[in-house]
Design a protein around this motif. Structure first.
Motif, short mmCIF file in Angstrom:
data_model
loop_
_atom_site.label_atom_id
_atom_site.label_comp_id
_atom_site.label_asym_id
_atom_site.label_seq_id
_atom_site.Cartn_x
_atom_site.Cartn_y
_atom_site.Cartn_z
N ARG A 32 0.75 -1.26 -0.12
CA ARG A 32 0.08 0.11 0.00
C ARG A 32 0.88 1.22 -0.13
N LEU A 33 2.05 1.15 0.43
CA LEU A 33 3.06 2.09 0.42
C LEU A 33 3.90 2.22 -0.91
N ALA A 34 4.20 1.19 -1.47
CA ALA A 34 4.66 1.15 -2.79
C ALA A 34 4.96 -0.21 -3.42
N ALA A 35 4.37 -0.40 -4.66
CA ALA A 35 4.31 -1.59 -5.27
C ALA A 35 5.59 -2.48 -5.34
N GLY A 36 5.21 -3.50 -4.84
CA GLY A 36 6.15 -4.51 -4.69
C GLY A 36 7.09 -4.73 -3.46
N LEU A 37 6.72 -3.72 -2.43
CA LEU A 37 7.56 -3.48 -1.27
C LEU A 37 7.18 -4.75 -0.36
N ALA A 38 8.30 -5.25 0.22
CA ALA A 38 7.98 -6.34 1.15
C ALA A 38 8.99 -5.89 2.36
N VAL A 39 8.57 -6.08 3.58
CA VAL A 39 9.48 -5.80 4.74
C VAL A 39 9.61 -6.71 5.76
N THR A 40 10.69 -7.17 6.22
CA THR A 40 11.04 -8.27 7.15
C THR A 40 11.60 -7.35 8.53
N ALA A 41 11.71 -8.23 9.34
CA ALA A 41 12.43 -7.76 10.68
C ALA A 41 13.45 -8.85 11.18
N SER A 42 14.74 -8.20 11.34
CA SER A 42 15.63 -8.92 12.29
C SER A 42 15.62 -8.47 13.53
N LEU A 43 15.79 -9.18 14.73
CA LEU A 43 15.56 -8.82 15.98
C LEU A 43 16.58 -9.67 16.70
N GLY A 44 17.39 -8.79 17.76
CA GLY A 44 18.39 -9.54 18.58
C GLY A 44 17.77 -9.02 20.10
N LEU A 45 17.75 -10.01 20.89
CA LEU A 45 17.37 -9.64 22.42
C LEU A 45 18.30 -10.30 23.34
N ALA A 46 18.34 -9.80 24.62
CA ALA A 46 18.96 -10.30 25.58
C ALA A 46 18.49 -9.93 26.90
N LEU A 54 23.81 -1.71 32.08
CA LEU A 54 22.93 -1.51 31.07
C LEU A 54 23.69 -1.48 29.70
N ASP A 55 24.75 -0.77 29.89
CA ASP A 55 25.67 -0.87 28.46
C ASP A 55 26.29 -2.36 27.98
N ASP A 56 26.02 -3.14 28.97
CA ASP A 56 26.52 -4.75 28.66
C ASP A 56 25.35 -5.29 28.03
N VAL A 57 24.13 -5.13 28.52
CA VAL A 57 23.18 -6.01 27.85
C VAL A 57 22.69 -5.38 26.77
N LEU A 58 22.86 -4.02 26.52
CA LEU A 58 22.57 -3.48 25.11
C LEU A 58 23.67 -3.95 24.12
N ALA A 59 24.71 -4.15 24.56
CA ALA A 59 25.77 -4.62 23.56
C ALA A 59 25.53 -6.13 23.23
N GLY A 71 22.98 -14.12 9.40
CA GLY A 71 22.19 -15.50 9.23
C GLY A 71 21.17 -15.45 8.30
N GLY A 72 20.91 -14.46 7.54
CA GLY A 72 20.00 -14.53 6.49
C GLY A 72 18.90 -13.46 6.77
N ARG A 73 18.87 -12.91 7.61
CA ARG A 73 17.84 -11.68 7.99
C ARG A 73 16.46 -12.36 8.30
N ASN A 74 15.42 -11.78 8.69
CA ASN A 74 14.22 -12.13 8.94
C ASN A 74 14.23 -13.09 10.04
N ARG A 75 15.05 -12.73 11.08
CA ARG A 75 15.31 -13.85 12.05
C ARG A 75 15.13 -13.11 13.40
N THR A 76 15.04 -13.89 14.39
CA THR A 76 15.49 -13.69 15.72
C THR A 76 16.34 -14.22 16.48
N GLU A 77 17.30 -13.56 17.12
CA GLU A 77 18.49 -14.12 17.76
C GLU A 77 18.64 -13.56 19.21
N ALA A 78 18.98 -14.45 20.19
CA ALA A 78 19.23 -13.96 21.65
C ALA A 78 20.85 -13.88 21.64
N GLY A 79 21.07 -12.90 22.84
CA GLY A 79 22.61 -13.11 23.12
C GLY A 79 22.69 -13.05 24.57
#
Length: 79
Positions: A32-46, A54-59, A71-79
């Protein structure tokens, strides 16, 4: 990039929230924003451990994010 804090949530709960968010982003009709547009999300959490700076957990979350992207995008990884 953005930060989402989930107080009183253990790592497993955080992973579940992250996966729901990732799937919601992928399901949205981005064309609806642009023809052919597909969006994915890569997430990292701790999980913030007792006495951890705080700086350590953010790192750790940032490292996990870049591992998800490398690792290929469109993934969730924990650290």
């Amino acid at each position: 990039e953005f930060l989402l804090l989930l107080p009183h949530t253990e790592l497993a709960g955080g992973l579940a929230v992250a996966e729901r968010l990732r799937h919601a982003v992928g399901r949205d009709d981005w064309q609806r924003l642009a023809a052919g547009l597909a969006v994915t999300a890569s997430l990292g959490l701790a999980a913030w451990g007792p006495g951890e700076a705080l700086d350590d957990v953010l790192a750790r979350a940032d490292v996990a994010l870049y591992r998800a992207k490398q690792g290929g995008r469109n993934r969730t990884e924990a650290g």
